[in-house]
Design an enzyme around this catalytic site. Sequence first.
Site, mmCIF file in Angstrom:
data_model
loop_
_atom_site.group_PDB
_atom_site.id
_atom_site.type_symbol
_atom_site.label_atom_id
_atom_site.label_comp_id
_atom_site.label_asym_id
_atom_site.label_seq_id
_atom_site.Cartn_x
_atom_site.Cartn_y
_atom_site.Cartn_z
ATOM 1 C CG ASN A 152 -0.518 -0.306 2.436
ATOM 2 O OD1 ASN A 152 0.806 -0.700 2.577
ATOM 3 N ND2 ASN A 152 -1.205 -0.149 3.482
ATOM 4 C CD GLU A 249 4.433 -0.938 12.585
ATOM 5 O OE1 GLU A 249 2.753 -0.781 12.620
ATOM 6 O OE2 GLU A 249 4.870 -0.167 13.385
ATOM 7 C CB CYS A 283 -2.223 -1.041 8.460
ATOM 8 S SG CYS A 283 -1.038 0.243 8.664
ATOM 9 C CD GLU A 461 7.641 0.697 10.551
ATOM 10 O OE1 GLU A 461 6.615 0.918 10.174
ATOM 11 O OE2 GLU A 461 8.513 0.250 9.901
HETATM 12 O O1 TXE Z 1 0.026 -9.697 2.559
HETATM 13 P P1 TXE Z 1 1.268 -10.532 3.236
HETATM 14 P P2 TXE Z 1 -0.735 -9.512 1.147
HETATM 15 C C1 TXE Z 1 -3.638 -7.290 4.145
HETATM 16 C C2 TXE Z 1 -4.863 -6.960 3.312
HETATM 17 C C3 TXE Z 1 -4.450 -7.735 2.117
HETATM 18 C C4 TXE Z 1 -3.966 -9.054 2.921
HETATM 19 C C5 TXE Z 1 -3.019 -9.595 2.009
HETATM 20 O O2 TXE Z 1 -6.040 -7.300 3.771
HETATM 21 O O3 TXE Z 1 -5.551 -8.019 1.276
HETATM 22 O O4 TXE Z 1 -3.302 -8.325 3.661
HETATM 23 O O5 TXE Z 1 -1.948 -8.873 1.360
HETATM 24 C C6 TXE Z 1 5.921 -11.166 2.554
HETATM 25 N N1 TXE Z 1 8.163 -14.938 5.310
HETATM 26 N N2 TXE Z 1 -2.726 -6.175 4.179
HETATM 27 O O6 TXE Z 1 -0.649 -10.703 0.668
HETATM 28 O O7 TXE Z 1 1.069 -11.955 2.577
HETATM 29 C C7 TXE Z 1 5.213 -10.814 1.304
HETATM 30 O O8 TXE Z 1 5.805 -11.163 0.088
HETATM 31 C C8 TXE Z 1 8.383 -13.635 4.946
HETATM 32 C C9 TXE Z 1 -2.583 -5.360 5.402
HETATM 33 O O9 TXE Z 1 0.234 -8.588 0.422
HETATM 34 O O10 TXE Z 1 1.331 -10.448 4.554
HETATM 35 C C10 TXE Z 1 5.061 -9.278 1.282
HETATM 36 O O11 TXE Z 1 6.150 -8.669 0.914
HETATM 37 N N3 TXE Z 1 7.835 -12.645 4.300
HETATM 38 C C11 TXE Z 1 -1.064 -4.639 5.575
HETATM 39 C C12 TXE Z 1 4.712 -9.036 2.906
HETATM 40 O O12 TXE Z 1 5.144 -10.050 3.371
HETATM 41 C C13 TXE Z 1 6.593 -13.284 3.656
HETATM 42 C C14 TXE Z 1 -0.957 -4.177 4.366
HETATM 43 C C15 TXE Z 1 3.413 -8.659 3.109
HETATM 44 O O13 TXE Z 1 2.466 -9.945 2.615
HETATM 45 C C16 TXE Z 1 6.090 -14.300 4.062
HETATM 46 C C17 TXE Z 1 -0.905 -5.129 3.164
HETATM 47 C C18 TXE Z 1 6.670 -15.192 4.875
HETATM 48 N N4 TXE Z 1 6.348 -16.420 5.129
HETATM 49 C C19 TXE Z 1 -1.747 -6.132 3.079
HETATM 50 N N5 TXE Z 1 4.856 -14.463 3.476
HETATM 51 C C20 TXE Z 1 -1.159 -3.458 6.503
HETATM 52 N N6 TXE Z 1 -1.175 -3.969 7.920
HETATM 53 O O14 TXE Z 1 -0.923 -2.432 6.350
HETATM 54 C C21 TXE Z 1 4.558 -13.186 2.724
HETATM 55 N N7 TXE Z 1 5.672 -12.453 3.062
#
Ligand code: TXE
Length: 487
Positions: A152, A249, A283, A461
């Site tokens: 985002n 976060e 978030c 942060e």
């Molecule tokens: O998040 P992920 P995604 C929410 C939002 C969205 C959902 C999924 O609802 O639809 O989460 O989004 C990395 N070890 N938020 O799939 O999977 C991954 O490659 C290490 C809320 O994008 O959590 C990416 O770089 N890293 C959120 C990052 O983690 C890993 C913002 C986030 O991916 C990993 C975005 C692992 N095992 C989405 N698995 C907020 N809080 O702001 C994944 N990643």
Amino acid sequence: MKAQPQASHFVGGAYVEDEAGETITCVYSATGETIAELHAATPEIIERAMTSAARAQAEWAEWTPVARSRVLRRAADIIRERNQALSELETLDTGKPIQETIVADATSGADCLEWFASIAATLSGTSVPLGADFAYTIREPLGVCVGIGAWNYPTQIACWKAAPALACGNAMVFKPSEMTPLCALKVAEIIHEAGAPAGLFNVVQGFGKVGAALTGHDLCAKVSLTGSVETGPKVYAAAAEGMRHVTMELGGKSPILVFDDASLEDAISGAMLGNFYSTGQICSNGTRVFVQRGIYERFLERLAERTKAIRLGEPTDPETQIGPLVSFAQRDKVQSYLKSATEEGARLVVGGGVPQGEAFAKGAYIEPTVFADVSDEMTIACEEIFGPVMSVFPFDTEEEALSRANATPFGLAAGVFTSDLTRGHRVAKRLQAGICWINAYNLTPVEIPFGGVKRSGLGRENGKAAIEFYSQLKTVHVGMGPVESPY
Ligand code: TXE
């Protein structure tokens, strides 16, 4: 439209490619066009990034604080000079409107680098008198930090992690989200251009697997993740294996409490900002808006009027206020929540679907949506949607609103709108959240700590608090007299 970078990764102070890595397709979500194709990092690229970070860190840690500070400051200046181009890239990477990216993304990254530049120059330990003896503390870097980003705020997240890490004398290997791989590469280029040793801030691309490989790498001393509540515990557990430091976060389902005595227009502005900015993909969004019964219908009426007036459109048009979601998959997810809300009996006030017309036909658009009469058990009241969907709930008493607001496993943010000064502070004190706003919402200047409680995360942060999460103290006790020993 094309935004192909020179290569997929920025490692050791230069762009590098390894086409053996899995393909990452970067799609502009306003049109569905592929704007770039990159490759996920292979084990060789990961190794190169981690070892060059370790080398650069050893050098950087020996620099004087003011010399380190100068690099961060220069990086902030370059980002500001290039704000237009960086904002355009952020818009292509995410689909967020240029009207937002021009003020909220690269600029926030520059603010953070600038602020931590000042901190870098002033970091010091303490001296503790112990009678004849004394002790002192040294604030030491952790080593190589791994940053893992969400989609985002790709530029801001890269800077919010790089700035405190580098200020404390660490190096970083950053993995952007596979959805938005482009902006962090520019941050790496700029930090290098500003004079950082080659390898101090590296960017490697990849899916979760690459994130996991970085987190589990022997050289990794700390992991800072911005991501979903599902990924958080996985990364935390992997970090625990190596006793690594973490900052998490994660997501939330934050409440906004609007009391009868609040300024109606301000409360509506806060609720709209906290639900529709960045097409709802933030978030800390206040997705549960509790409105006191006395102003409930008036609030909804005026909110609907103002929501209908929002200009949806092509993100590069400066008049556009809301663009598409980041991806078509995200739109499918949001649409499934809209469906569940209607099925579970929420009252649709405005929006609720895909906007019609040629301008929207090819993009991942969704109308800003408000549901009223939402009950605490409905799916949209419990799960993070990450789209422009606001749920409004009526309430009667302060006690009731507080207990319902806190009845969630999450605790990232919260807001309260009231003209009663003591109530504002009393309510903020009792809200279970890492950050609370009184008569404001979603303001995150870099000077103040940001982070969650409960399942929304760990660590902070920004603000001076971030220093605690990117450094460690060494204590040196100095014996000034003969060693007392019973032997
Ligand atoms: O998040 P992920 P995604 C929410 C939002 C969205 C959902 C999924 O609802 O639809 O989460 O989004 C990395 N070890 N938020 O799939 O999977 C991954 O490659 C290490 C809320 O994008 O959590 C990416 O770089 N890293 C959120 C990052 O983690 C890993 C913002 C986030 O991916 C990993 C975005 C692992 N095992 C989405 N698995 C907020 N809080 O702001 C994944 N990643």
